[in-house]
Motif scaffolding. Sequence first.
Motif, PDB file in Angstrom:
ATOM      1  N   MET A   1      30.449 -24.956  22.222  1.00  0.00           N
ATOM      2  CA  MET A   1      30.824 -26.179  21.529  1.00  0.00           C
ATOM      3  C   MET A   1      31.227 -25.837  20.103  1.00  0.00           C
ATOM      4  O   MET A   1      30.538 -25.091  19.419  1.00  0.00           O
ATOM      5  N   THR A   2      32.360 -26.402  19.686  1.00  0.00           N
ATOM      6  CA  THR A   2      32.845 -26.187  18.330  1.00  0.00           C
ATOM      7  C   THR A   2      33.562 -27.441  17.836  1.00  0.00           C
ATOM      8  O   THR A   2      34.288 -28.087  18.596  1.00  0.00           O
ATOM      9  N   LEU A   3      33.347 -27.775  16.585  1.00  0.00           N
ATOM     10  CA  LEU A   3      34.026 -28.931  15.987  1.00  0.00           C
ATOM     11  C   LEU A   3      35.427 -28.587  15.496  1.00  0.00           C
ATOM     12  O   LEU A   3      36.148 -29.481  15.043  1.00  0.00           O
ATOM     13  N   GLU A   4      35.804 -27.335  15.592  1.00  0.00           N
ATOM     14  CA  GLU A   4      37.087 -26.883  15.055  1.00  0.00           C
ATOM     15  C   GLU A   4      38.284 -27.706  15.547  1.00  0.00           C
ATOM     16  O   GLU A   4      39.109 -28.130  14.734  1.00  0.00           O
ATOM     17  N   PRO A   5      38.420 -27.991  16.864  1.00  0.00           N
ATOM     18  CA  PRO A   5      39.578 -28.790  17.291  1.00  0.00           C
ATOM     19  C   PRO A   5      39.608 -30.179  16.639  1.00  0.00           C
ATOM     20  O   PRO A   5      40.669 -30.676  16.300  1.00  0.00           O
ATOM     21  N   LEU A   6      38.442 -30.761  16.442  1.00  0.00           N
ATOM     22  CA  LEU A   6      38.377 -32.082  15.818  1.00  0.00           C
ATOM     23  C   LEU A   6      38.684 -32.000  14.329  1.00  0.00           C
ATOM     24  O   LEU A   6      39.408 -32.840  13.790  1.00  0.00           O
ATOM     25  N   LEU A   7      38.169 -30.981  13.673  1.00  0.00           N
ATOM     26  CA  LEU A   7      38.412 -30.827  12.240  1.00  0.00           C
ATOM     27  C   LEU A   7      39.858 -30.450  11.939  1.00  0.00           C
ATOM     28  O   LEU A   7      40.333 -30.676  10.828  1.00  0.00           O
ATOM     29  N   GLU A   8      40.565 -29.881  12.918  1.00  0.00           N
ATOM     30  CA  GLU A   8      41.979 -29.544  12.747  1.00  0.00           C
ATOM     31  C   GLU A   8      42.897 -30.679  13.193  1.00  0.00           C
ATOM     32  O   GLU A   8      44.101 -30.611  12.991  1.00  0.00           O
ATOM     33  N   ALA A   9      42.337 -31.710  13.785  1.00  0.00           N
ATOM     34  CA  ALA A   9      43.129 -32.855  14.268  1.00  0.00           C
ATOM     35  C   ALA A   9      43.590 -33.703  13.084  1.00  0.00           C
ATOM     36  O   ALA A   9      43.041 -33.598  11.979  1.00  0.00           O
ATOM     37  N   PRO A  10      44.593 -34.551  13.310  1.00  0.00           N
ATOM     38  CA  PRO A  10      45.037 -35.450  12.244  1.00  0.00           C
ATOM     39  C   PRO A  10      43.880 -36.332  11.736  1.00  0.00           C
ATOM     40  O   PRO A  10      42.927 -36.622  12.470  1.00  0.00           O
ATOM     41  N   LEU A  11      43.978 -36.753  10.489  1.00  0.00           N
ATOM     42  CA  LEU A  11      42.922 -37.549   9.856  1.00  0.00           C
ATOM     43  C   LEU A  11      42.564 -38.792  10.668  1.00  0.00           C
ATOM     44  O   LEU A  11      41.389 -39.134  10.804  1.00  0.00           O
ATOM     45  N   VAL A  12      43.557 -39.462  11.232  1.00  0.00           N
ATOM     46  CA  VAL A  12      43.283 -40.680  11.995  1.00  0.00           C
ATOM     47  C   VAL A  12      42.414 -40.372  13.221  1.00  0.00           C
ATOM     48  O   VAL A  12      41.555 -41.183  13.591  1.00  0.00           O
ATOM     49  N   VAL A  13      42.595 -39.222  13.831  1.00  0.00           N
ATOM     50  CA  VAL A  13      41.775 -38.821  14.974  1.00  0.00           C
ATOM     51  C   VAL A  13      40.347 -38.544  14.510  1.00  0.00           C
ATOM     52  O   VAL A  13      39.381 -38.927  15.171  1.00  0.00           O
ATOM     53  N   GLN A  14      40.195 -37.907  13.357  1.00  0.00           N
ATOM     54  CA  GLN A  14      38.872 -37.641  12.805  1.00  0.00           C
ATOM     55  C   GLN A  14      38.151 -38.949  12.476  1.00  0.00           C
ATOM     56  O   GLN A  14      36.960 -39.108  12.801  1.00  0.00           O
ATOM     57  N   ILE A  15      38.848 -39.866  11.839  1.00  0.00           N
ATOM     58  CA  ILE A  15      38.264 -41.176  11.521  1.00  0.00           C
ATOM     59  C   ILE A  15      37.812 -41.860  12.802  1.00  0.00           C
ATOM     60  O   ILE A  15      36.702 -42.405  12.878  1.00  0.00           O
ATOM     61  N   HIS A  16      38.661 -41.830  13.809  1.00  0.00           N
ATOM     62  CA  HIS A  16      38.347 -42.468  15.085  1.00  0.00           C
ATOM     63  C   HIS A  16      37.118 -41.822  15.741  1.00  0.00           C
ATOM     64  O   HIS A  16      36.176 -42.521  16.137  1.00  0.00           O
ATOM     65  N   ALA A  17      37.113 -40.508  15.848  1.00  0.00           N
ATOM     66  CA  ALA A  17      36.037 -39.812  16.558  1.00  0.00           C
ATOM     67  C   ALA A  17      34.700 -39.923  15.827  1.00  0.00           C
ATOM     68  O   ALA A  17      33.679 -40.265  16.443  1.00  0.00           O
ATOM     69  N   PHE A  18      34.695 -39.649  14.535  1.00  0.00           N
ATOM     70  CA  PHE A  18      33.432 -39.727  13.797  1.00  0.00           C
ATOM     71  C   PHE A  18      32.950 -41.169  13.679  1.00  0.00           C
ATOM     72  O   PHE A  18      31.746 -41.432  13.715  1.00  0.00           O
ATOM     73  N   GLY A  19      33.881 -42.114  13.566  1.00  0.00           N
ATOM     74  CA  GLY A  19      33.502 -43.526  13.564  1.00  0.00           C
ATOM     75  C   GLY A  19      32.886 -43.948  14.886  1.00  0.00           C
ATOM     76  O   GLY A  19      31.891 -44.683  14.919  1.00  0.00           O
ATOM     77  N   ALA A  20      33.456 -43.464  15.991  1.00  0.00           N
ATOM     78  CA  ALA A  20      32.921 -43.795  17.313  1.00  0.00           C
ATOM     79  C   ALA A  20      31.530 -43.193  17.504  1.00  0.00           C
ATOM     80  O   ALA A  20      30.636 -43.841  18.069  1.00  0.00           O
ATOM     81  N   MET A  21      31.335 -41.978  17.034  1.00  0.00           N
ATOM     82  CA  MET A  21      30.011 -41.358  17.140  1.00  0.00           C
ATOM     83  C   MET A  21      28.969 -42.147  16.344  1.00  0.00           C
ATOM     84  O   MET A  21      27.854 -42.390  16.827  1.00  0.00           O
ATOM     85  N   ALA A  22      29.336 -42.542  15.134  1.00  0.00           N
ATOM     86  CA  ALA A  22      28.416 -43.332  14.307  1.00  0.00           C
ATOM     87  C   ALA A  22      28.148 -44.692  14.944  1.00  0.00           C
ATOM     88  O   ALA A  22      27.005 -45.164  14.963  1.00  0.00           O
ATOM     89  N   ALA A  23      29.180 -45.326  15.476  1.00  0.00           N
ATOM     90  CA  ALA A  23      29.018 -46.630  16.116  1.00  0.00           C
ATOM     91  C   ALA A  23      28.140 -46.529  17.362  1.00  0.00           C
ATOM     92  O   ALA A  23      27.348 -47.431  17.647  1.00  0.00           O
ATOM     93  N   PHE A  24      28.267 -45.429  18.103  1.00  0.00           N
ATOM     94  CA  PHE A  24      27.421 -45.244  19.282  1.00  0.00           C
ATOM     95  C   PHE A  24      25.954 -45.155  18.866  1.00  0.00           C
ATOM     96  O   PHE A  24      25.093 -45.832  19.431  1.00  0.00           O
ATOM     97  N   ALA A  25      25.669 -44.316  17.884  1.00  0.00           N
ATOM     98  CA  ALA A  25      24.280 -44.152  17.422  1.00  0.00           C
ATOM     99  C   ALA A  25      23.722 -45.463  16.885  1.00  0.00           C
ATOM    100  O   ALA A  25      22.597 -45.866  17.216  1.00  0.00           O
ATOM    101  N   LEU A  26      24.506 -46.153  16.075  1.00  0.00           N
ATOM    102  CA  LEU A  26      24.061 -47.424  15.512  1.00  0.00           C
ATOM    103  C   LEU A  26      23.890 -48.475  16.599  1.00  0.00           C
ATOM    104  O   LEU A  26      22.962 -49.291  16.550  1.00  0.00           O
ATOM    105  N   GLY A  27      24.747 -48.455  17.599  1.00  0.00           N
ATOM    106  CA  GLY A  27      24.632 -49.393  18.717  1.00  0.00           C
ATOM    107  C   GLY A  27      23.344 -49.200  19.489  1.00  0.00           C
ATOM    108  O   GLY A  27      22.681 -50.170  19.872  1.00  0.00           O
TER     109      GLY A  27
END
Length: 139
Positions: A1-27
């Motif tokens: 497992m590596t975050l590299e593909p996500l960290l190299e993705a466009p900013l909008v993809v990073q916002i989407h993915a990290f936002g979804a992870m935070a929303a899942f935990a908060l949910g």
Amino acid sequence: MTLEPLLEAPLVVQIHAFGAMAAFALGVIQFAAPKGTLPHRSLGIFWMALMTIVAGSTLWITHKVEPGDPFWARYSPIHLFTVLTFFGLASAAMLLIRGGTSLKRHAGPLTGVFIGGLVVAGVLAFLPGRIMHQVAFGG
């Protein structure tokens, strides 16, 4: 497992993915915590705003198209969850604003947003060829 593909993705993809992870935990916290309390209401507002950002960001995560292709060719079937998420958030907000006996019914649409917008769409994000598949399983 590596975050590299996500960290190299466009900013909008990073916002989407990290936002979804935070929303899942908060949910998950929202489901487990006592209902009707000030923390539940405050975190609920934050969660709904976060889900609006997560869903809204998908409008900029699109396929490349050729000139002359129809507008909707940019979007894949997973984008249907965007529409369903916005609908669920709007439905819940209207129930919350109404208050009274409508107040308890907000759980239905928000549970649907959690299951459809985070769980089902999240599982689909791990299909081969997608960035989250690369994150979890490698190149």
